[in-house]
Write a protein that holds these residues in place. Structure first.
Motif, short mmCIF file in Angstrom:
data_model
loop_
_atom_site.label_atom_id
_atom_site.label_comp_id
_atom_site.label_asym_id
_atom_site.label_seq_id
_atom_site.Cartn_x
_atom_site.Cartn_y
_atom_site.Cartn_z
N LEU A 3 111.34 59.70 55.95
CA LEU A 3 112.29 60.81 56.01
C LEU A 3 111.81 61.98 56.86
O LEU A 3 112.64 62.75 57.36
CB LEU A 3 112.60 61.30 54.59
CG LEU A 3 113.48 60.37 53.76
CD1 LEU A 3 113.63 60.90 52.35
CD2 LEU A 3 114.85 60.21 54.41
N GLU A 4 110.51 62.13 57.05
CA GLU A 4 110.06 63.27 57.84
C GLU A 4 110.54 63.17 59.28
O GLU A 4 111.07 64.13 59.84
CB GLU A 4 108.54 63.41 57.80
CG GLU A 4 108.05 64.62 58.59
CD GLU A 4 106.60 64.94 58.35
OE1 GLU A 4 106.15 66.03 58.78
OE2 GLU A 4 105.90 64.13 57.72
N GLU A 5 110.38 62.01 59.89
CA GLU A 5 110.81 61.86 61.27
C GLU A 5 112.34 61.90 61.38
O GLU A 5 112.89 62.45 62.33
CB GLU A 5 110.28 60.55 61.86
CG GLU A 5 110.63 60.34 63.33
CD GLU A 5 110.19 61.52 64.20
OE1 GLU A 5 110.93 61.86 65.14
OE2 GLU A 5 109.11 62.10 63.95
N ARG A 6 113.02 61.33 60.39
CA ARG A 6 114.48 61.37 60.41
C ARG A 6 114.98 62.80 60.27
O ARG A 6 115.92 63.22 60.96
CB ARG A 6 115.05 60.49 59.29
CG ARG A 6 114.80 58.99 59.54
CD ARG A 6 115.15 58.15 58.34
NE ARG A 6 116.56 58.21 58.02
CZ ARG A 6 117.12 57.54 57.00
NH1 ARG A 6 116.36 56.80 56.22
NH2 ARG A 6 118.41 57.63 56.78
N ALA A 7 114.35 63.57 59.39
CA ALA A 7 114.75 64.96 59.23
C ALA A 7 114.42 65.77 60.48
O ALA A 7 115.18 66.65 60.89
CB ALA A 7 114.06 65.56 58.01
N ARG A 8 113.27 65.47 61.08
CA ARG A 8 112.87 66.17 62.31
C ARG A 8 113.95 66.00 63.38
O ARG A 8 114.36 66.95 64.05
CB ARG A 8 111.54 65.63 62.81
CG ARG A 8 111.00 66.34 64.07
CD ARG A 8 109.91 65.51 64.73
NE ARG A 8 108.87 65.14 63.81
CZ ARG A 8 107.78 65.85 63.56
NH1 ARG A 8 107.60 66.99 64.19
NH2 ARG A 8 106.87 65.42 62.71
#
Length: 647
Positions: free
Chosen positions: A461-466
């Motif tokens: 989720l971190e990269e998707r949120a980024r």
């Protein structure tokens, strides 16, 4: 205005009437003035009425007519007069908006959707053809949810209407929670309850036994660009659309209020409303949230923290605008969690925002207001800042226009040379390269999120949120696209009706305003070297020159830390309660929450790094945690919270 609900047993179950009573009983808090229903064997639907429009006194739903066994609607038709004339409806002045809608359906059937402007969700039951049609307005001002299984189809304006059914229940979707907390995108149809589905804005649904079909009847890509015109012609068209949007939302049985901050959006709405009402000899009241008396503002670059004096500049221009400064006093974010969640049917996204918003609504209710205007969607529509236009001009080969607008932006100190390069070139580069060079992407952090780290890692989720939180800002009209296709603005409106018997209406999400912003040449947003140029030029003469020229932005809830600093014991007790919930414990980073409270800072609360953790992550963590604990099946703690707002 109404909330609506209904259900259909596809296997001819005879309990439709009994179950409809459960739906309407759960919805009645949003429509306490009258409840009515239509029951027909395995099918039943009805509405709960809240009389906010003058014509609501004529409402006698459910309605029926030829080829329409029953119709229920939650509707505010902004073009009801035009429709009445086109449809040649006699005595339209003594008809509810639902009656006009029925006449439109009789004339055009499903095609009536292209003729309707305003906020609406409605259902049409055709017993002869055994089909149920649902639709929601183009901008999503009015909500609608549904449930479907091999045995049942049910719909309701608010999820709690569906959750009242034993075969729907209140199972929380943990994947939704994870995306919600990280701000990673998820399908707009999903909701926080696993078995409850959202009908998106601008969509329609047809249900037949065992089959449900959903389609989008209003699409951004179907809009045609406005023809070339002079700059002033576009400004006049925006004024016309904006005036029409505001005027349509002044139709009510009581007083007119408006949220008035120091920014452009709410100021434009309040000033326009005051101008219209003055011509009719009517008054309005503007409400501005201000920090606590013991708050000491800091001179922060690009921001102001007390919006009272700035809002007063606008109010002073209009003799018919009373101005109220609202200090929430001793109310804390913990005080608003339960009642806000009850009326939203969802965790509160910004608890400290709810503190001052609730204080304004409570005061407005006591002042006799039945409409509260706001400009919450303005940043995505009429007051769009416009920097992605630069990369669009470069991509389209309009280099002369690009050079001229960039030079003016630099001359007017709206953008530095470095930022102009970033706005112009970076959006056209592959994302991987942008991630290395764009500071907003490169320095992205999930400090604002209180989700357990292992969940973030397992779902990526971190990269998707980024990517998701930065993408819209680099695409022209990207914010508006996300607002219409990825978001939902209706929760605030329906909550206001339930909590305060008041409409909460935003002219900046009006269909006419939105379609203008989607079809006007994009360089109009930065014309003359000014960001947010459209609204600045359109409001000349309506807003103070200082407001139009101001580039600083207000910091809402700037005094958040004053009340939170005195809540450390209460917050620790709240964490202990969350630790007793298996659902909350496996979702939230409770050790981090404890650590933040134990290491409470003594200064520098205005820093983004501090605010992200304490003001955002911690308060939102408590909001989501309270919700999870309430619906944790291991605790069987789904008793409803109190249904009064505190201020």
């Amino acid at each position: 205005m109404s909330v609506i609900g209904g259900l259909w047993s596809w296997n001819e179950n005879d309990r439709a009437s009994e179950f409809l009573s459960k739906i309407l009983g759960a919805l009645s808090v949003y429509g306490p003035d009258d409840i009515a229903q239509h029951v027909e064997g395995p099918f039943a639907m009805g509405r709960c009425l809240l009389r906010l429009l003058p014509e609501d006194r004529f409402d006698h739903q459910p309605l029926s007519a030829s080829a329409v066994t029953a119709l229920v609607a939650d509707v505010r038709l902004d073009n009801r007069q035009d429709l009445a004339e086109e449809l040649r409806i006699p005595g339209a002045a003594e008809l509810a908006d639902s009656d006009v809608l029925l006449a439109a359906w009789q004339r055009w059937g499903r095609e009536c959707l292209s003729h309707l402007s305003g906020g609406f969700s409605f259902a049409v039951w055709n017993a002869r053809d055994r089909e149920l049609f649902l639709a929601r307005d183009q901008m999503g001002e009015r909500p609608l949810y549904y449930f479907s299984s091999p045995q049942w189809f049910a719909f309701a304006s608010v999820p709690k209407g569906l959750r009242a059914l034993p075969f729907v229940g209140a199972e929380v979707d943990e994947d939704y929670i994870a995306h919600y907390m990280t701000l990673a995108r998820m399908p707009i149809e999903k909701t926080i309850f696993r078995r409850v589905v959202r009908l998106p804005a601008g969509c329609a649904l047809l249900a037949r036994p065992g089959k449900v079909e959903v389609w989008r009847y209003w699409k951004i890509e179907n809009l045609s660009p406005l023809p070339p015109a002079a700059d002033e012609d576009y400004i006049e068209l925006l004024r016309e659309r904006f005036d029409r949007a505001v005027r349509a939302r002044l139709r009510t049985v009581g007083g007119i209020g408006a949220e008035l901050s120091g920014g452009l959006d709410s100021s434009a709405v309040a000033a326009t409303a005051a101008g219209i009402l003055a011509k009719e000899g009517r008054e309005m009241t503007a409400y501005t949230a201000v920090p606590r008396a013991d708050f000491q503002a800091q001179d922060l670059p690009g921001h102001f923290e007390d919006e009272g004096p700035i809002a007063a500049e606008t109010a002073a221009l209009y003799p018919n605008m009373r101005h109220r400064l609202i200090d929430p006093g001793g109310t804390t974010f913990l005080d608003v969690l339960d009642p806000s969640e009850f009326f939203y049917d969802h965790p509160t996204f910004a608890p400290t925002h709810e503190v001052w918003a609730n204080a304004i609504m409570t005061r407005a209710q006591s002042d006799g207001m039945t409409v509260m205007l706001n400009g919450g969607c303005g940043n995505s529509t009429a007051s769009y800042y416009g920097t992605p236009v630069l990369s669009t001009l470069l991509r389209d080969g309009r280099w002369g226009t690009l050079a001229r607008e960039a030079w003016h932006l630099k001359k007017n100190h709206e953008a530095s040379l470095k930022s102009l390069v970033r706005f112009t070139f970076l959006p056209l580069l592959p994302y991987g390269f942008r991630a290395l060079t764009d500071p907003h992407i490169r320095n992205f952090s999930l400090d604002y999120c209180m989700l357990r780290p292992e969940i973030v890692r397992s779902l990526g989720l971190e990269e998707r949120a980024r990517r998701d939180t930065n993408e819209a800002f680099s695409v022209v009209r990207g914010l508006l696209h996300d607002l219409l296709y990825e978001g939902d603005w209706s929760e605030a409106g329906i909550a206001a009706e339930g909590a305060w018997r008041m409409a909460f209406w935003d002219p900046t999400i009006d269909r006419g305003v939105v379609e203008f912003c989607l079809t006007v040449p994009p360089e109009q947003f930065i014309r003359g070297g000014r960001l947010r140029s459209l609204i600045r030029r359109a409001m000349v003469g309506r807003l103070p020159d200082a407001t139009l020229a101001r580039t600083k932005r207000g910091r809402q809830s700037a005094d958040w830390y004053l009340s939170m600093s005195g809540l450390r014991r209460e917050m620790m007790a709240e964490v202990a309660l969350l630790e007793s919930s298996p659902l909350a414990s496996r979702t939230l980073d409770l050790p981090r929450m404890r650590g933040l409270i134990e290491k409470w800072p003594s200064e520098r609360f205005h820093l983004d790094s501090v605010s992200a953790q304490y003001h955002v992550a911690l308060t939102r963590g408590f909001s989501v945690g309270r919700f999870l604990r309430r619906y944790d099946p291991a605790l069987n703690a789904a008793a409803g919270p109190p249904v009064t707002m505190s201020a």
